[in-house]
Write a protein that holds these residues in place. Structure first.
Motif, PDB file in Angstrom:
ATOM      1  N   PRO A 300      23.150   3.757  33.261  1.00 39.01           N
ATOM      2  CA  PRO A 300      23.284   2.519  34.036  1.00 39.01           C
ATOM      3  C   PRO A 300      21.936   2.071  34.583  1.00 39.01           C
ATOM      4  O   PRO A 300      21.062   2.893  34.856  1.00 39.01           O
ATOM      5  CB  PRO A 300      24.229   2.919  35.168  1.00 39.01           C
ATOM      6  CG  PRO A 300      24.018   4.392  35.331  1.00 39.01           C
ATOM      7  CD  PRO A 300      23.729   4.920  33.949  1.00 39.01           C
ATOM      8  N   ARG A 301      21.782   0.765  34.735  1.00 40.95           N
ATOM      9  CA  ARG A 301      20.555   0.263  35.365  1.00 40.95           C
ATOM     10  C   ARG A 301      20.423   0.837  36.772  1.00 40.95           C
ATOM     11  O   ARG A 301      19.334   1.194  37.213  1.00 40.95           O
ATOM     12  CB  ARG A 301      20.573  -1.255  35.425  1.00 40.95           C
ATOM     13  CG  ARG A 301      20.420  -1.914  34.068  1.00 40.95           C
ATOM     14  CD  ARG A 301      20.314  -3.419  34.208  1.00 40.95           C
ATOM     15  NE  ARG A 301      20.212  -4.042  32.901  1.00 40.95           N
ATOM     16  CZ  ARG A 301      19.065  -4.201  32.239  1.00 40.95           C
ATOM     17  NH1 ARG A 301      17.934  -3.772  32.778  1.00 40.95           N
ATOM     18  NH2 ARG A 301      19.054  -4.787  31.062  1.00 40.95           N
ATOM     19  N   GLU A 302      21.548   0.912  37.465  1.00 43.10           N
ATOM     20  CA  GLU A 302      21.562   1.526  38.797  1.00 43.10           C
ATOM     21  C   GLU A 302      22.989   1.893  39.151  1.00 43.10           C
ATOM     22  O   GLU A 302      23.903   1.078  39.020  1.00 43.10           O
ATOM     23  CB  GLU A 302      20.994   0.560  39.847  1.00 43.10           C
ATOM     24  CG  GLU A 302      20.905   1.179  41.228  1.00 43.10           C
ATOM     25  CD  GLU A 302      20.196   0.257  42.224  1.00 43.10           C
ATOM     26  OE1 GLU A 302      20.667   0.176  43.370  1.00 43.10           O
ATOM     27  OE2 GLU A 302      19.180  -0.363  41.843  1.00 43.10           O
ATOM     28  N   ARG A 303      23.180   3.138  39.569  1.00 36.41           N
ATOM     29  CA  ARG A 303      24.499   3.591  40.006  1.00 36.41           C
ATOM     30  C   ARG A 303      24.301   4.532  41.176  1.00 36.41           C
ATOM     31  O   ARG A 303      23.463   5.442  41.110  1.00 36.41           O
ATOM     32  CB  ARG A 303      25.228   4.279  38.855  1.00 36.41           C
ATOM     33  CG  ARG A 303      26.653   4.737  39.213  1.00 36.41           C
ATOM     34  CD  ARG A 303      27.401   5.154  37.961  1.00 36.41           C
ATOM     35  NE  ARG A 303      26.705   6.210  37.237  1.00 36.41           N
ATOM     36  CZ  ARG A 303      26.876   6.439  35.942  1.00 36.41           C
ATOM     37  NH1 ARG A 303      27.691   5.683  35.216  1.00 36.41           N
ATOM     38  NH2 ARG A 303      26.228   7.430  35.355  1.00 36.41           N
ATOM     39  N   ARG A 304      25.050   4.361  42.219  1.00 32.62           N
ATOM     40  CA  ARG A 304      24.870   5.127  43.457  1.00 32.62           C
ATOM     41  C   ARG A 304      26.107   5.966  43.754  1.00 32.62           C
ATOM     42  O   ARG A 304      27.240   5.511  43.621  1.00 32.62           O
ATOM     43  CB  ARG A 304      24.613   4.189  44.643  1.00 32.62           C
ATOM     44  CG  ARG A 304      23.401   3.277  44.480  1.00 32.62           C
ATOM     45  CD  ARG A 304      22.126   4.057  44.585  1.00 32.62           C
ATOM     46  NE  ARG A 304      20.946   3.227  44.302  1.00 32.62           N
ATOM     47  CZ  ARG A 304      19.715   3.664  44.275  1.00 32.62           C
ATOM     48  NH1 ARG A 304      19.475   4.944  44.505  1.00 32.62           N
ATOM     49  NH2 ARG A 304      18.701   2.866  43.987  1.00 32.62           N
ATOM     50  N   GLY A 305      25.848   7.220  44.156  1.00 31.64           N
ATOM     51  CA  GLY A 305      26.904   8.066  44.698  1.00 31.64           C
ATOM     52  C   GLY A 305      27.936   8.528  43.702  1.00 31.64           C
ATOM     53  O   GLY A 305      29.076   8.826  44.081  1.00 31.64           O
ATOM     54  N   GLU A 306      27.575   8.666  42.414  1.00 32.17           N
ATOM     55  CA  GLU A 306      28.519   9.170  41.430  1.00 32.17           C
ATOM     56  C   GLU A 306      28.737  10.662  41.644  1.00 32.17           C
ATOM     57  O   GLU A 306      27.786  11.422  41.831  1.00 32.17           O
ATOM     58  CB  GLU A 306      27.996   8.928  40.017  1.00 32.17           C
ATOM     59  CG  GLU A 306      28.937   9.453  38.938  1.00 32.17           C
ATOM     60  CD  GLU A 306      28.322   9.401  37.549  1.00 32.17           C
ATOM     61  OE1 GLU A 306      29.083   9.528  36.560  1.00 32.17           O
ATOM     62  OE2 GLU A 306      27.091   9.253  37.449  1.00 32.17           O
ATOM     63  N   VAL A 307      29.978  11.106  41.594  1.00 34.12           N
ATOM     64  CA  VAL A 307      30.291  12.532  41.695  1.00 34.12           C
ATOM     65  C   VAL A 307      30.124  13.173  40.322  1.00 34.12           C
ATOM     66  O   VAL A 307      30.729  12.737  39.341  1.00 34.12           O
ATOM     67  CB  VAL A 307      31.722  12.741  42.213  1.00 34.12           C
ATOM     68  CG1 VAL A 307      32.080  14.233  42.207  1.00 34.12           C
ATOM     69  CG2 VAL A 307      31.870  12.176  43.621  1.00 34.12           C
ATOM     70  N   GLN A 308      29.284  14.204  40.243  1.00 28.39           N
ATOM     71  CA  GLN A 308      29.067  14.923  38.997  1.00 28.39           C
ATOM     72  C   GLN A 308      29.278  16.413  39.221  1.00 28.39           C
ATOM     73  O   GLN A 308      29.015  16.924  40.319  1.00 28.39           O
ATOM     74  CB  GLN A 308      27.649  14.679  38.458  1.00 28.39           C
ATOM     75  CG  GLN A 308      27.389  13.255  38.012  1.00 28.39           C
ATOM     76  CD  GLN A 308      26.045  13.091  37.323  1.00 28.39           C
ATOM     77  OE1 GLN A 308      25.302  14.050  37.118  1.00 28.39           O
ATOM     78  NE2 GLN A 308      25.726  11.859  36.954  1.00 28.39           N
ATOM     79  N   ASN A 309      29.716  17.108  38.162  1.00 28.86           N
ATOM     80  CA  ASN A 309      29.905  18.554  38.270  1.00 28.86           C
ATOM     81  C   ASN A 309      28.612  19.292  37.892  1.00 28.86           C
ATOM     82  O   ASN A 309      27.589  18.676  37.596  1.00 28.86           O
ATOM     83  CB  ASN A 309      31.093  19.014  37.420  1.00 28.86           C
ATOM     84  CG  ASN A 309      30.895  18.764  35.937  1.00 28.86           C
ATOM     85  OD1 ASN A 309      29.776  18.739  35.422  1.00 28.86           O
ATOM     86  ND2 ASN A 309      32.005  18.580  35.217  1.00 28.86           N
TER      87      ASN A 309
END
Length: 460
Positions: A300-309
Motif C-alpha cells: 500500500p502507498r500508506e497503511r496505518r495500524g495493521e495487525v500482523q502476526n
C-alpha cells in the motif's frame, strides 16, 4: 547401560558443510552430543585442526566450518532449564533454537528481546554472532540481554561469565566472537513482557532513496521495530524506492475480536520445503526485476495500524524451509555493511554500483542501528546498515572488493556472520578492537584449539 547410552548420544560422521549461502563447501568430522561431558571430551581430543561449534547453520559463510578438523553439532544440548516468569528471565542450553524458545515463552507472556530475520538460530549462535534485528535502534543486539553464560574453554574448564564480572573481557570477546573463544554451553537471558504475539504495523511506499532515508531519519525513533525493503534493480529517479514497514507490539485491546480469544498464539506456520531442483541463474535481472516490481506495487502507498502476526512481520522467509535452494547449486553471498551516520552517499553509491554491475540482489534491506555494545567484534555500530543477497556468478568478487573499499573509506565494517570472502587486511581496518580481542582469545586458547575456516581465512 551407560556405555550404550553414550554411544546413542554421540553420533559422529564425516560431512561436507557450507554456510546458508551454500558456497565454499569443506569436509569435517562432525560429532553430535547431548551431554556437556561429551562436549568437554570432544574439545580435549580435538586434534591438530581444532574444533568449532555449529548450531543450525544459519551463518551465511564459513564461520561454522572446519576443514579437516572437528565440528561439534550443538543442537543436541537443547534443554530449557528454567523460566522465571516473575523476573522475566530464562536459563537455556546453547543448542535451543529461538523458534523453540518463542513457543515455550509466549504462553507466559514473555518475548525474546532481539530476533533476526529467521527463528532458526540457536542461542549459542545468537551470542557468537551477536545477532541484531529490526529494533537495534531501541534494544541493541542479542549480547545486550545476556545476563550470564557458561563457556567451555580450550583447557576443558567451564567458566561462568557475566557482562561486568571478573572475566567480563572474555564475556565480551565471546559476544560476536564467532565461536573462537570457546563453546557456549548455557546462557541466562533477560526477556521482555508482551500481551500478545501480534504487532501493529505501519507500511509506506517511498519514491526513492532520498525519500526513504528522510522518513527513517525523521521519525524512526517513534517505532520499536523498523526495516525497509528496497528495489535493487531500478535506477535513475526510482533508485532505492522502497517498502518501509515499522511497528510495535500490539496490546490485547488493539486486536480484532477473533484474535483476542488467544492473543499469545504462536501463529507462525511453515508451509513447504524448497526442493533441491533449481538451476543456478534462475534468479537473474529479468526475474528479480519482475519480483521487485510486483513486491513494490502490491504494497500500500500508506497503511496505518495493521495487525500482523510473527511470520508476516518478522519471519516471512521461515514459511518455506530450505529457501536458500532457490539460488541453485552455486549458491549466493549475503553482503551486509554498516557505515556511520553522515555517510549516506556511501549507501547511495553502493546501490548504484550493484544496480549497474550486472549482478542483482533478491533480498535487500536497509535499517538504522543505534549504539553498539562492548563486544570487541560485535558488528552493529551507529549508522546505516544495508544487506543484499546476490547469486554467485562471474565478476561478483570484484564488485564486492570495490564495495569493501567504499565501506572502509567511510569507516564502516562488514558483518562476519554473513561473510565468506573478506581479507585479513580489510578485517583489521574495519574492527579497531581486533588486537584487544586477539589478546583475550590467546589468554584462554594459546594453542588455537578453537578454529574454523573463517579464522584461518582471516588469520585470526
Amino acid at each position: 547401560m551407560d556405555k550404550l547410552g553414550t554411544v546413542e548420544r554421540a553420533r559422529e560422521a564425516i560431512r561436507t558443510l557450507t554456510g546458508w549461502g551454500r558456497t565454499a563447501p569443506t569436509t569435517a568430522r562432525v560429532v553430535h552430543h547431548t551431554g556437556v561431558e561429551d562436549v568437554v571430551d570432544a574439545v580435549r581430543g580435538a586434534g591438530e585442526r581444532g574444533v568449532i561449534p555449529r548450531g543450525l547453520g544459519r551463518s551465511y559463510g564459513d564461520a561454522a566450518q572446519n576443514a579437516g578438523g572437528l565440528v561439534v553439532d550443538m543442537t543436541g544440548l537443547n534443554r530449557i532449564h528454567r523460566i522465571d516468569v516473575d523476573a522475566a528471565v530464562v536459563e537455556v542450553d546453547a543448542g535451543v533454537s529461538l523458534d523453540t524458545l518463542m513457543r515455550r515463552l509466549l504462553p507466559f507472556g514473555l518475548w525474546i528481546p532481539v530476533l533476526p530475520g529467521t527463528r532458526q538460530v540457536t542461542v549459542g549462535g545468537a551470542i557468537a554472532a551477536d545477532i541484531h534485528g529490526k529494533n537495534h535502534h531501541v534494544e541493541g543486539s542479542f549480547g545486550n540481554h545476556v545476563l550470564s553464560m557458561e563457556l567451555l574453554t580450550a583447557d576443558g574448564q567451564v567458566r561462568t561469565l557475566t557482562p561486568d564480572g571478573p572475566e567480563s573481557d572474555l564475556f565480551w570477546a565471546t559476544v560476536g566472537g564467532m565461536g573462537l573463544t570457546g563453546i557456549v554451553l548455557r546462557a541466562t537471558i533477560r526477556l521482555q513482557r508482551t500481551e500478545t504475539a501480534y504487532f501493529l504495523v505501519d507500511t509506506e511506499r517511498t519514491r526513492d532513496l532520498d525519500d526513504l532515508m528522510a522518513r527513517l531519519t525523521a521519525n524512526d525513533d517513534q517505532y520499536t521495530y523498523s526495516v525497509a525493503w528496497f528495489d535493487s534493480v531500478s535506477t535513475g529517479a526510482r533508485m532505492g524506492r522502497a517498502v518501509l514497514t515499522r511497528g510495535w507490539s500490539a496490546k490485547v485491546d488493539d486486536l480484532p475480536r477473533r484474535l483476542r480469544r488467544n492473543p499469545l498464539k504462536f501463529d507462525a506456520p511453515q508451509l513447504a520445503t524448497m526442493p533441491p531442483i533449481f538451476p543456478s541463474g534462475l534468479l537473474n535481472r529479468l526475474t528479480i526485476g519482475a519480483f521487485n516490481e510486483l513486491w513494490y506495487r502490491k504494497a500500500p502507498r500508506e497503511r496505518r495500524g495493521e495487525v500482523q502476526n510473527i511470520t508476516q512481520f518478522f519471519h516471512p522467509l521461515d514459511i518455506v524451509a530450505e529457501w536458500n535452494r532457490v539460488y541453485g547449486p552455486r549458491g549466493f553471498l549475503q553482503y551486509q555493511f554498516v557505515v556511520p551516520y553522515g555517510a549516506e552517499d556511501v549507501v547511495r553509491r553502493s546501490m548504484e554500483m550493484i544496480s549497474s554491475s550486472g549482478h542483482v540482489s533478491f533480498l535487500n534491506v536497509l535499517k538504522r542501528f543505534g549504539a553498539g555494545n562492548r563486544g570487541m567484534l560485535s558488528f552493529p555500530t551507529p549508522g546505516w546498515t544495508l544487506a543484499v543477497d546476490i547469486p554467485v556468478g562471474p565478476g561478483l568478487a570484484e564488485l564486492l572488493d570495490r564495495l569493501d573499499e567504499l565501506v572502509l573509506e567511510a569507516g564502516g565494517r562488514i558483518y562476519l556472520a554473513k561473510d565468506s570472502r573478506l581479507t585479513p587486511e580489510a578485517l583489521r581496518a574495519m574492527y579497531p578492537r581486533l588486537d584487544e580481542w586477539q589478546k583475550v582469545r590467546a589468554s584462554v586458547d594459546p594453542h588455537g584449539v578453537f578454529n574454523s575456516d573463517l579464522s584461518r581465512r582471516l588469520k585470526l
